[in-house]
Design a protein around this motif. Structure first.
Motif: not given
Length: 330
Positions: A189-194, A218-241
């Protein structure tokens, strides 16, 4: 600079039991060289978003609305030939099952070489040589030998690397990676992320990673989109999320993972219930039956995605009342 803009994307499956809204008004952007993660429980619609971007949803499913704009061109409204050219050349896809993405009756090097010949215009000898080089680029040892190997002769990690080499053969500007580390051991996993990080750093490749593994995100993304039942319910920079999750669903997801320093007998949090049936979604906020903060307001209408400070957005009526979670994340 913005590379991809997904605007009000809607995808439905027309079943005998009714209309299933798998993607319901999803909007987001990806900038050049950015890594964005789409997260959520299994069955929340993440993979359908990826397939919808490339217009690969099969019947009885169909994209019924919205726009997918790549460098100013709407792919969903484009002629079929334009969309076919965009697949692979502009947008590469790493599918969830690497074994299923590779043709079992052809050596992996030949499969990569075919892409380079047919879509990249290379001569046969040049394509074969380049295929070996691409296998080496993704960290496969003895690439000359492995180019002659069939998929069944490769380990899970090498199959995933070969699929990444295939998806990036034409150096697409955007790579969509659907659960790229599932079923791999921690070291692989770590090798694929790298490898994914290296693709971004060396070639400026933007990446949309789809995952339910928050540690990977947490290791890879700059921003995160959180999805639930087909909708985005939260967006933001990874560290803040991860440090200050706003939506009750995001908070519950983060509470359910193990963290460094957690005592041996520590209890993990959980989310009561399960993702509801898409054919009979609850009224209002679809998370309200599982949310301890829900009241009458939450059952009436789905909350709008509000813009907040620090480039964040959240779809929750109770966001102003939520106390800080007090977690530094994984």
């Amino acid at each position: 600079m913005r590379l991809l803009s997904v605007q009000d994307l809607r995808t439905c499956f027309f079943l005998d039991d009714g209309e299933l809204r798998a993607v319901d008004g999803v909007s987001f952007e990806i900038h050049k060289g950015e890594i964005v993660a789409l997260v959520g429980e299994s069955g929340c619609g993440k993979t359908i978003v990826a397939l919808s971007i490339l217009d690969l949803v099969t019947l009885p499913g169909r994209v019924v609305g919205g726009r997918v704009v790549l460098d100013g061109k709407d792919l969903l409204g484009a002629p079929p030939e334009t969309l076919r050219r965009a697949r692979g050349r502009d947008i590469g896809m790493v599918f969830q099952e690497p074994g299923a993405a590779l043709n079992p009756v052809f050596p992996v090097g030949e499969q990569i070489a075919e892409v380079l010949r047919v879509h990249g215009g290379m001569a046969a000898a040049e394509a074969e040589s380049e295929a070996v080089r691409r296998l080496g680029d993704v960290g496969i040892p003895e690439p000359e030998k492995r180019a002659r190997s069939y998929p069944f002769e490769l380990s899970g990690g090498m199959k995933q690397r070969a699929v990444i080499a295939l998806a990036t053969a034409l150096r697409p500007r955007l790579l969509i990676a659907d659960e790229p580390t599932t079923a791999l051991d921690v070291t692989v996993q770590a090798e694929i992320l790298e490898l994914l990080r290296d693709l971004r750093d060396r070639h400026g490749t933007a990446i949309l990673i789809i995952s339910h593994d928050l540690g990977v995100v947490a290791q890879l993304a700059d921003r995160v989109l959180v999805m639930y039942t087909g909708k985005i319910v939260e967006k933001g920079p990874t560290a803040r999320i991860f440090r200050e999750p706003l939506h009750p669903y995001t908070r519950a997801l983060l509470a359910s993972i193990t963290r460094l320093g957690q005592g041996k007998g520590a209890q993990l949090g959980g989310i009561p219930g399960a993702v509801p049936d898409f054919l009979s979604l609850p009224s209002g906020c679809t998370f309200h039956p599982r949310c301890s903060l829900a009241d009458g307001e939450c059952t009436e209408h789905f909350p709008p995605l509000r813009s907040l400070e620090y480039q964040r957005q959240c779809a929750c009526y109770k966001v102003d009342a939520l106390a800080p979670m007090g977690s530094e994340g994984p």
